[in-house]
Write an enzyme that holds these catalytic residues in place. Structure first.
Site, PDB file in Angstrom:
ATOM      1  N   ASN A   9     -66.579 -18.605 -13.627  1.00  0.00           N
ATOM      2  CA  ASN A   9     -66.649 -18.382 -12.178  1.00  0.00           C
ATOM      3  C   ASN A   9     -67.859 -17.480 -11.896  1.00  0.00           C
ATOM      4  O   ASN A   9     -67.786 -16.270 -12.084  1.00  0.00           O
ATOM      5  CB  ASN A   9     -65.347 -17.714 -11.709  1.00  0.00           C
ATOM      6  N   LYS A  11     -69.141 -16.659  -9.203  1.00  0.00           N
ATOM      7  CA  LYS A  11     -69.058 -15.907  -7.933  1.00  0.00           C
ATOM      8  C   LYS A  11     -70.372 -16.080  -7.172  1.00  0.00           C
ATOM      9  O   LYS A  11     -71.022 -17.122  -7.299  1.00  0.00           O
ATOM     10  CB  LYS A  11     -68.686 -14.449  -8.190  1.00  0.00           C
ATOM     11  N   HIS A  95     -58.410 -17.511  -5.169  1.00  0.00           N
ATOM     12  CA  HIS A  95     -58.956 -16.403  -5.967  1.00  0.00           C
ATOM     13  C   HIS A  95     -58.666 -15.087  -5.247  1.00  0.00           C
ATOM     14  O   HIS A  95     -58.687 -15.026  -4.018  1.00  0.00           O
ATOM     15  CB  HIS A  95     -60.470 -16.588  -6.167  1.00  0.00           C
ATOM     16  N   GLU A  97     -60.354 -12.571  -4.638  1.00  0.00           N
ATOM     17  CA  GLU A  97     -61.375 -12.121  -3.678  1.00  0.00           C
ATOM     18  C   GLU A  97     -61.245 -12.880  -2.363  1.00  0.00           C
ATOM     19  O   GLU A  97     -61.536 -12.338  -1.295  1.00  0.00           O
ATOM     20  CB  GLU A  97     -62.771 -12.268  -4.307  1.00  0.00           C
ATOM     21  N   GLU A 167     -54.684 -13.911 -12.857  1.00  0.00           N
ATOM     22  CA  GLU A 167     -55.737 -12.895 -12.832  1.00  0.00           C
ATOM     23  C   GLU A 167     -55.211 -11.627 -12.177  1.00  0.00           C
ATOM     24  O   GLU A 167     -55.209 -11.517 -10.938  1.00  0.00           O
ATOM     25  CB  GLU A 167     -56.941 -13.404 -12.026  1.00  0.00           C
ATOM     26  N   GLY A 173     -63.267  -7.693 -12.922  1.00  0.00           N
ATOM     27  CA  GLY A 173     -64.537  -7.000 -12.762  1.00  0.00           C
ATOM     28  C   GLY A 173     -64.465  -5.501 -13.028  1.00  0.00           C
ATOM     29  O   GLY A 173     -65.376  -4.758 -12.704  1.00  0.00           O
ATOM     30  N   SER A 212     -61.796  -9.500 -16.800  1.00  0.00           N
ATOM     31  CA  SER A 212     -62.557  -8.778 -17.822  1.00  0.00           C
ATOM     32  C   SER A 212     -62.415  -9.369 -19.230  1.00  0.00           C
ATOM     33  O   SER A 212     -62.356  -8.634 -20.219  1.00  0.00           O
ATOM     34  CB  SER A 212     -62.211  -7.285 -17.807  1.00  0.00           C
TER      35      SER A 212
HETATM   36  P1  PGA Z   1     -64.203 -10.918 -14.431  1.00  0.00           P
HETATM   37  O1  PGA Z   1     -63.785 -11.916 -13.219  1.00  0.00           O
HETATM   38  O2  PGA Z   1     -64.213 -11.740 -15.677  1.00  0.00           O
HETATM   39  O3  PGA Z   1     -65.543 -10.397 -14.056  1.00  0.00           O
HETATM   40  O4  PGA Z   1     -63.150  -9.854 -14.468  1.00  0.00           O
HETATM   41  C1  PGA Z   1     -62.785 -12.883 -13.378  1.00  0.00           C
HETATM   42  C2  PGA Z   1     -62.611 -13.655 -12.079  1.00  0.00           C
HETATM   43  O5  PGA Z   1     -62.642 -13.052 -11.004  1.00  0.00           O
HETATM   44  O6  PGA Z   1     -62.437 -14.900 -12.096  1.00  0.00           O
END
Ligand code: PGA
Length: 250
Positions: A9, A11, A95, A97, A167, A173, A212
């Protein structure tokens, strides 16, 4: 046996030079001896470019979001049918976000899940609890509620054409990964929830872990029974890290 899936992903990152470099780096590291599948989820404008770079390769292509609507006066929105038209086979829905920054609730996520399938795309349904919810002991309740909203709107058969990504919001992140035990426990709960309605579909359902994931923690996560791969954010932005995770998946 479920084939593991490593999904990147991106983003809202990258420009054309990075896109080209990243795809070249991924393709050069694909290994015929690995069983795992790879998927990339670029920002909308780069989907056609990535699709052409991936031509005749086994790498899957997905988008990060879609509209609940099929067409019409929805300025700025992108329909599932458009994503299918430009080469996507998958799309993220819900997601964290999108849920937290764009106010997407369970009902909207369920509508997007249905819109994706109506357009012939496989939704990758993202679920997960916040730190406050985990601290309050509400992880299972929150995650099962997110799954239940989609089960109710789409029916269990729809999970035969979908992927789930667990997640935990506090791990995205942040560099703070859920332990393999924490992740496995939620994955098992999700599978049991689906199995109550259809054990065969539950047994085949791929449940990815995201939050992460890095090359050095991936193998321990992927060794767990119900963890069928990863949804990778930060570490999907360099081919070396992303494909290090793919290597760890075997
Ligand atoms: P990350 O993001 O690996 O940077 O923690 C995962 C995601 O949001 O899909």
């Amino acid at each position: 046996m479920r084939t593991k899936l490593i999904a990147g992903n991106w983003k809202m990152n990258g420009r054309k030079p990075m896109v080209r470099e990243l795809i070249a780096g991924i393709l050069s590291r694909l290994d015929v001896n690995q069983r795992s599948e790879v998927m990339v989820l670029p920002p909308f404008p780069y989907i056609p470019l990535v699709n052409s770079l991936l031509d005749a390769t086994p790498v899957l292509l997905g988008a990060q979001d879609l509209s609940r609507h099929d067409s019409g006066a929805y300025t700025g929105e992108v329909a599932g049918g458009m994503l299918a038209d430009v080469g996507c086979s998958h799309v993220l829905v819900g997601h964290s976000e999108r849920r937290s920054l764009h106010g997407e609730d369970n009902a909207l996520v369920a509508a997007k899940f249905n819109a994706a399938q109506a357009a012939g795309l496989q939704p990758v349904l993202c679920v997960g609890e916040t730190l406050d919810e985990r601290s309050a002991g509400r992880t299972d309740e929150v995650v099962s509620g997110q799954i239940a909203a989609v089960l109710e709107a789409a029916g269990v058969a729809a999970f035969g054409r979908a992927i789930v990504a667990y997640e935990p919001v506090w791990a995205i992140g942040t560099g703070q990964t859920a332990s393999p035990e924490q992740a496995q426990s939620v994955h098992a709960m999700i599978r049991a929830q689906i199995a109550k309605e259809d054990a065969t579909i539950a047994g085949r359902l791929r449940i990815l872990y995201g939050g992460s994931v890095k090359p050095d923690n991936a193998a321990d996560l992927f060794a767990r029974e119900d963890i069928d791969g990863g949804l990778i954010g930060g570490a999907s932005l360099t081919a070396e890290a992303f494909m290090g995770i793919y290597q760890a998946a075997g």
